[in-house]
Design an enzyme around this catalytic site. Structure first.
Site, short mmCIF file in Angstrom:
data_model
loop_
_atom_site.label_atom_id
_atom_site.label_comp_id
_atom_site.label_asym_id
_atom_site.label_seq_id
_atom_site.Cartn_x
_atom_site.Cartn_y
_atom_site.Cartn_z
N THR A 320 0.83 -1.19 0.00
CA THR A 320 0.00 0.00 0.00
C THR A 320 0.87 1.25 0.00
O THR A 320 2.10 1.19 0.11
CB THR A 320 -0.94 0.00 1.21
N TYR A 321 0.21 2.41 -0.08
CA TYR A 321 0.88 3.70 -0.22
C TYR A 321 1.93 3.89 0.87
O TYR A 321 1.64 3.77 2.07
CB TYR A 321 -0.16 4.82 -0.14
#
Length: 715
Positions: A320-321
């Protein structure tokens, strides 16, 4: 038709992946489908495409640095395309101005800089078309499709754009004015002729590094003495350390010897035995800073490298980010963990580990807490599992840390037995402590390749008696604090509020997560390296002389304190949350820039730079200047004449010549003998080896001299 503007090329590819698409030179075309009935054009920036112009572009009279032109306060800020990004801007603009496009989807990273990068490009393109915002923390096809189905109104993220713009304007105002005034004032003291860059985050960070170095330099090591007894309780043997109310150390050897003589060979009694079980819970998920700190400790990755590798994994949809300051996830994310764990179990390193997970963390607020997730949640693996053999070695290392953190969270606690024994020899107290791992729990996952030695103690009971023999005096020395590693510096920047004496300021710094943002701290450290303020020596951060000069000048100002950036970030967050207008912040920044200039000029009268002037003149001269005869010294990025000011001598030698660094040893040989050692690996059209010799010594110009054939044969 819609135009989608991503922040980077790999991000654009991931956003197009769920749909039928084709690459068309400088953009991607998405075919008509349910999501895009008329199809869509996907384009991308390459990070920032624009920058605020230099002062002299706004006003030609500002080209020459002079105190009387400060502060520089423009009525408005102008932008220019970054020269190396001109072709990319042309490609983006072509898509945005395409007559078929009737709506734009801003799809930058889900953060204030991502907002600025994309919106600024659209603004500079002169295009005014309806816009919406794509907000996605994971680039898996499933997450991308869901985000496109739930596009945000562009107004909902407008405050982030205002926040980013206000930050960039204010940074320009403070950075440009403070850098110029301190450079001019420091140079007026006869100190090294260099540019002294000042910034609201980089300067207090540099102050932390310099202050730590001064603690080390001023530290006076002192000897201390401890008394250690070996106890024999009917064949059960263990050691204990003499313990007082204030610790175990004596300042004087004779005091320790007195205890030794009073206890050696004497009867000993076990006064107390305490056994306590402690449950250690699995570690939290990673934010960017904790990931950077761990990767630096474990692999010696710089924070910048860790961010780059994690960003690559994100753009490939595997994690994820990464630019997040949260260690928590939402309930929605946690609900897919069983699926992610099942898929991780298909990878060889995690097959057995994933199969032995023993609990759900859905209701565990140490991991799942909506209140502690703002725009982004912790860095976790996505349901898209990578073929590990297709990842680079560095990507495998970072992915392994992230994957194991998720698996470990689903294990039980590690259970330790902590034992302490108090042994008395008459009125003298000795303490013994030991720890034993009883149940590994999550440590099977994270520490499976690390073996720790447990301090095993014999099974003794209270009231047992024995003898203290022998009793020894050991000598040690106090040691200075250590320099920061880059990972420790990242952590110190984040936790700086804990060490601030002013409690109110400390609260502010804690609320804004310390110095800088999660995504920018690594850039700050890299910037300090580029400016020759710091260098990395044996994996630790060391300040250069230039750093001491600047911090001595700014030490009594807000620029050296984390308070300025803490207050600043607090105001910016209010803007980003739509709670404050950006104009007020920018107006305050203009007033601050004016005050900083005035204060610097007033305070400069009391600066004492004598030690630095002497250092420049006496700085380990490498040899005589070929033009004027004064000493040649190391000036950071170049070697140059120390008489550049007194005699206007312009002799310099670059430190890097077509791909090869010119060492001090070779500069000394050139200045003394007129010829360097053979330097291998110059990178012209072909790689070659050569000496450097004088072309015209009177002018200080150099040229290459190549090996003769005879030399080659001889070798």
């Amino acid at each position: 038709m819609q135009a989608i503007v991503a922040e980077k090329a790999l991000q654009a590819q991931a956003l197009a992946a769920p749909f039928k698409h084709s690459k068309k030179g400088t953009h991607i075309e998405i075919a008509p489908c349910g999501m895009f009935p008329q199809g869509a054009l996907m384009t991308w920036c390459s990070g920032h495409l624009f920058e605020i112009v230099e002062p002299h572009v706004m006003d030609a009279s500002l080209k020459k640095w002079r105190l009387e032109t400060l502060p520089m306060i423009p009525d408005s800020f102008k932008y220019k395309v970054i020269p190396s990004k001109a072709s990319r801007f042309k490609a983006v603009k072509a898509v945005l101005t395409d007559p078929r496009v009737n709506e734009i989807i801003a799809a930058g990273d889900p953060a204030r800089e991502g907002e600025l990068i994309v919106r600024l490009v659209i603004r500079m393109s002169g295009v005014k078309k309806p816009m919406r915002r794509l907000w996605v923390n994971s680039l898996t096809p499933k997450a991308v499709e869901k985000a496109f189905q739930n596009l945000l109104r562009i107004e909902s993220t407008q405050p982030l754009y205002f926040e980013a713009m206000a930050r960039s304007y204010a940074d320009w105002l403070i950075g440009m004015n403070a850098s110029r005034v301190y450079t001019l004032l420091i140079q007026s003291k006869g100190v090294e002729r260099s540019v002294y860059s000042v910034g609201r985050v980089q300067t207090p960070t540099l102050a932390m590094i310099v202050n730590r170095e001064r603690e080390i330099q001023e530290f006076v090591s002192k000897p201390f003495f401890e008394v250690v007894a070996t106890f024999n309780m009917d064949g059960k043997i263990y050691e204990g350390k003499y313990t007082m109310e204030n610790g175990t150390r004596f300042d004087k050897n004779e005091d320790a010897v007195a205890i030794q003589e009073a206890t050696n060979g004497k009867e000993a009694l076990i006064a107390e035995v305490k056994i306590e079980r402690k449950h250690v819970q699995p570690p939290a998920f990673h934010s960017l800073s904790t990931l950077q700190a761990l990767a630096n400790k474990r692999f010696r990755f710089s924070p910048k490298k860790t961010l780059e590798v994690t960003q690559s994994l994100y753009e490939k949809s595997y994690v994820t980010y990464p630019r997040t300051d949260s260690n928590h996830v939402t309930k929605g994310e946690a609900e897919v963990f069983p699926e992610v764990l099942k898929k991780l179990g298909t990878l060889e390193p995690y097959r057995e580990l994933a199969a032995k997970t023993s609990r759900s963390i859905l209701s565990d607020k140490r991991y799942v807490n909506e209140k502690l997730v703002s725009d982004h949640y912790a860095i976790i693996p996505t349901e898209k599992i990578p073929p590990l053999n297709r990842l680079s070695n560095d990507e495998q290392k970072i992915y392994d840390i992230i994957a194991r953190s998720l698996i470990a969270a689903h294990y039980g606690p590690a259970i330790f037995s902590h034992t302490s024994i108090q042994t008395n020899v008459s009125e003298h107290k000795f303490m013994t402590k030991g720890k034993q791992l009883l149940t590994p729990g999550w440590r099977t996952v994270i520490f499976d390749d690390q073996k720790e030695e447990d301090a095993l103690l014999p099974d003794v009971k209270e009231k047992e008696q024995g003898v203290a023999n022998p009793v020894k005096v050991t000598e040690g020395k106090t040691t200075p604090p250590k320099r920061f590693t880059e990972g420790e510096l990242i952590t110190a920047m984040k936790n700086v509020g804990q060490s601030v004496e002013d409690k109110e300021v400390g609260k502010v710094l804690k609320a804004v997560s310390g110095l800088g943002e999660e995504s920018t701290r690594s850039n700050v450290i890299e910037r300090l390296k580029q400016l020759d303020y710091i260098e990395i020596i044996q994996h630790r951060v060391a300040p250069c002389q230039k750093a001491f000069i600047l911090i001595d000048a700014v030490k009594d100002t807000l620029l050296a304190s984390p308070e300025l950036t803490g207050r600043w970030e607090q105001r910016l967050k209010e803007i980003g949350q739509g709670e404050a207008p950006p104009k007020n912040f920018i107006d305050q920044s203009k007033k601050l820039a004016e005050k900083l200039v005035q204060d610097a000029i007033q305070q400069s009268a009391s600066w004492d730079m004598t030690q630095y002037k002497a250092a420049v003149k006496a700085d380990q001269q490498l040899g005589p200047c070929p033009i004027c005869g004064a000493g040649v010294v190391d000036k950071g990025r170049i070697y140059g004449c120390s008489a550049y000011k007194t005699a206007s001598c312009k002799f310099i030698l670059t430190k890097k010549l077509i791909g090869k660094s010119l060492s001090e040893t070779n500069v000394k040989k050139l200045l003394d003998k007129g010829k360097t050692n053979l330097i291998k690996g110059f990178k012209g059209k072909k790689t070659f080896d050569a000496y450097i010799v004088w072309q015209d010594k009177r002018e200080g110009s150099i040229q290459f001299e190549f090996k003769r054939k005879r030399e080659r044969v001889k070798k």
